[in-house]
Design an enzyme around this catalytic site. Structure first.
Site: not given
Length: 362
Positions: A118, A132, A135, A166
């Site tokens: 993280s 942020h 996984y 994105h």
């Protein structure tokens, strides 16, 4: 013999629930998952040190008495990053916390294993967004799943930055399966939502959890939300353990390409007290979400995780202001009006018209 027994037990469970049988993970699943997230931590830390140019991560290894441990890496007072941390953890135990059993009651009674990485970065310059990622992989007897995601929290609005972040994660998801981003993007908007403020934490990104080899993609808590609707329309999207492993790896490796160009574009932008004060005020929302709503924080505290590492995500400085309202027509107002509500960042051309008067395009 053990794996055959698991298959028989699992088969009875799945037949009772009339759902497809859960694929068993590879025999080396834990080692591979551990190596993957440790590798992501190493790659990301090296990339961030190069990006900052001055700051260096300090590492502290720790051991969890109940089983497992990890390594926490923190950068303070860098050229770009006021504070940032990149954690790795591997924990195990016999009793699952309520937050997990509520979602997956069939894991009850099984020894469990979880590993993940993280990261949270709090830049100094208000024109650079906080970011942020997380996984992770979980096993408990016959139950297993992958989870993860990444999200961007700007303090000043730039449409290009949101679109770049994105688009990069969309490409990573599409490299595994074309359905993934269609569900994981709205799921991110749903998850990183401050219900008590009626706003999202930022512009989102991707989020997914409880991904095994069965059923539809959405496994969240809002059956009437946008992510659930898209997932239902797409139908079952069975993914193998290997595909889900590749999903975490692909998106983890997409982080630096998704974020570094934003830092490089914004780090030299001049700012004053107004921008800094607004940044610290908006950081308050980050604190509120992490302490009130974040399941990762709740899981860590419920499982006697390392508190310093769990709360590493909090910013070094923050402020609250009673009854704050952004000045009408200001960039701060655009941030709170447009960039804290779910948007179709990649597909809505009207966003350009709303952002252009505020110099929020390039």
């Amino acid at each position: 013999m053990v794996r055959a027994l698991i298959r028989r037990v699992l088969g009875r469970q799945e037949n009772d629930q009339s759902t497809p049988q859960l694929e068993l993970p590879p025999t080396d699943s834990r080692d591979r998952a551990r190596s993957m997230v440790m590798g992501l931590q190493d790659e990301i830390c090296a990339g961030l040190e190069a990006l900052d140019g001055e700051g260096r991560f300090q590492e502290e290894s720790w051991v969890r008495p109940e089983g497992g441990g990890g390594r926490s890496r923190v950068m303070r007072e860098g050229r770009v990053f006021e504070q940032g941390g990149v954690n790795f953890s591997e924990v195990q135990g016999n009793e699952l916390p309520p937050s997990i059993l509520k979602q997956r009651p069939e894991a009850k009674g099984h020894p469990w294993f979880a590993t993940g990485t993280s990261m949270v970065l709090h830049p100094r310059n208000p024109y650079i967004p906080t970011v942020h990622l997380n996984y992770r992989y979980f096993e408990a007897g016959p139950v297993w799943w992958f989870g993860g995601g990444a999200d961007l929290t700007p303090y000043y609005p730039f449409l290009d930055d949101a679109r770049h972040f994105h688009r990069t994660h969309q490409q990573a998801c599409n490299s595994v399966h074309p359905n993934l981003h269609k569900v994981f993007k709205p799921w991110c908007d749903e998850y990183f939502y401050l219900k008590h403020r009626n706003e999202t934490r930022g512009v989102g990104g991707i989020f997914y959890d409880y991904q095994d080899s069965r059923g539809t993609l959405y496994k969240g808590q809002d059956p009437t939300g946008a992510a659930a609707k898209v997932s239902s329309e797409l139908g079952a999207t069975p993914l193998s353990w290997e595909q889900l492993f590749s999903l975490g790896q692909a998106n983890g490796r997409a982080f630096l390409p998704s974020y570094a160009p934003i830092v490089e574009k914004r780090h030299a932008t001049s700012y004053g007290d107004r921008e800094r004060d607004f940044q610290l005020y908006r950081r308050g929302r980050y604190v509120e979400f992490n302490l009130v709503w974040d399941r990762g924080t709740i899981f860590g505290l419920q499982t006697n995780g390392r508190t310093e590492s769990i709360l590493m995500s909090l910013p070094p400085l923050v402020r609250w202001e009673y009854g704050y309202t952004a000045e009408a027509g200001s960039r701060e107002a655009l941030l709170t009006d447009l960039f804290t509500t779910p948007q179709d960042w990649l597909g809505d051309p009207s966003l350009e018209e709303r952002c252009r008067p505020h110099q929020a395009i390039n």
